[in-house]
Design an enzyme around this catalytic site. Structure first.
Site: not given
Ligand code: GUN
Length: 286
Positions: A53, A97, A120
């Protein structure tokens, strides 16, 4: 023989669009979009996702901020950090996350995020907005899956769409997005009776179960479009989807591979959401 849906190519196209839009946005308004990512603990998979990211943010021209917190961070400490970021005008997007360590309630964290910064789209306000079709952000993985579906040129309207999996992150929003496109949608899950009878009726089949090779050839209708959201790590270290590719590929008309299908799309959609967040917070409509 199915046509492969190339998630890497579609993701690269979307990221390039976002990069160009960001350059124009920064030139016009003098604002650099920014994304703050919080990681709690030492989960190796989460570390890889967070690094990816950050790299994508740099490519887009965004400011990327990382908070790496120790495993023993309390829920109160994490919420205090989120609340600080909620009112910090230099932060446009906030992503905590998941999974967070077990002593932290993930829903309490999600609810503490300012919905306007919730890139998200996990906050109940944003989930509700998706239900009523008045949303600014879509959750990244289902939004990415829909982009891949669009890339095939297949029209969802009137099609039998079957989603296997009912998670808040993928299954439920995916079903809603297919419904918005006028699909006839069925959500299946671990308590579904005679799953195969249902999946065999699917013109569009989305697998979001989290079990390697769960969808076998006999579960798929000839000519179906198959979207595999699963990313499972096998004991030999290889990645594998929820769909048994060798069995399903000969029957499908289009299919996403794993890796290289839905996976690369998630970050592209996160980048788009972050740019959208920067625009919203600065009152810019275009
Ligand atoms: N962990 C796995 N996929 C995601 C996601 O799309 N967003 C977040 N915040 N954590 C994750």
């Amino acid at each position: 023989m199915a046509k492969l849906i190339d998630g890497k190519a579609v993701s690269a196209r979307i990221k390039e669009e976002v990069r160009q839009e960001t350059a124009a946005f920064m030139e016009k308004y003098g604002i650099q979009p920014s994304l703050a990512v919080v990681i709690v603990g030492n989960d190796p998979a989460s570390r890889v996702y967070v690094n990816n990211k950050k790299k994508a943010c740099e490519l887009m021209g965004f400011k990327s901020i990382e908070y790496a917190l120790p495993e023993d961070t309390t829920q109160e400490e994490l919420i205090a950090l989120v609340k600080k970021m909620n009112v910090d005008p230099a932060i446009n997007g906030i992503l905590v996350q998941l999974p967070v360590p077990k002593h932290i309630n993930d829903m309490a964290i999600i609810k503490s995020i300012n919905p306007k910064k919730d890139v998200d789209a996990f906050h109940p306000e944003n989930v509700g907005r998706i239900m009523v079709g008045e949303y600014k952000f879509l959750p990244c993985t289902p939004a990415g899956a829909i982009e891949l579906l669009d890339s095939t040129g297949v029209d969802v309207a009137g099609k039998n769409c079957v989603v296997i999996g009912r998670s808040n992150i993928v299954g439920k929003p995916m079903a809603m997005l297919l419904l918005h496109r006028n699909g006839t949608v069925t959500i299946c899950h671990s308590r579904t009776k005679d799953l195969t009878a249902i999946t065999r009726e699917a013109d569009i089949l989305v697998a979001a179960v989290g079990k390697p090779n769960f969808v076998t050839g006999d579960m798929v209708k000839e000519g179906a479009v198959v979207i595999d959201v699963g990313i499972n790590r096998l004991e030999n270290g290889k990645l594998c989807g929820d769909v048994n590719f060798a069995e399903v590929e000969p029957k499908a008309s289009f299919i996403t591979p794993v890796p290289g299908g839905v996976g690369p799309m998630t970050i592209a959609m996160l980048m788009r959401n972050t740019l959208t967040a920067a625009k919203i917070q600065n009152g810019i409509k275009d």
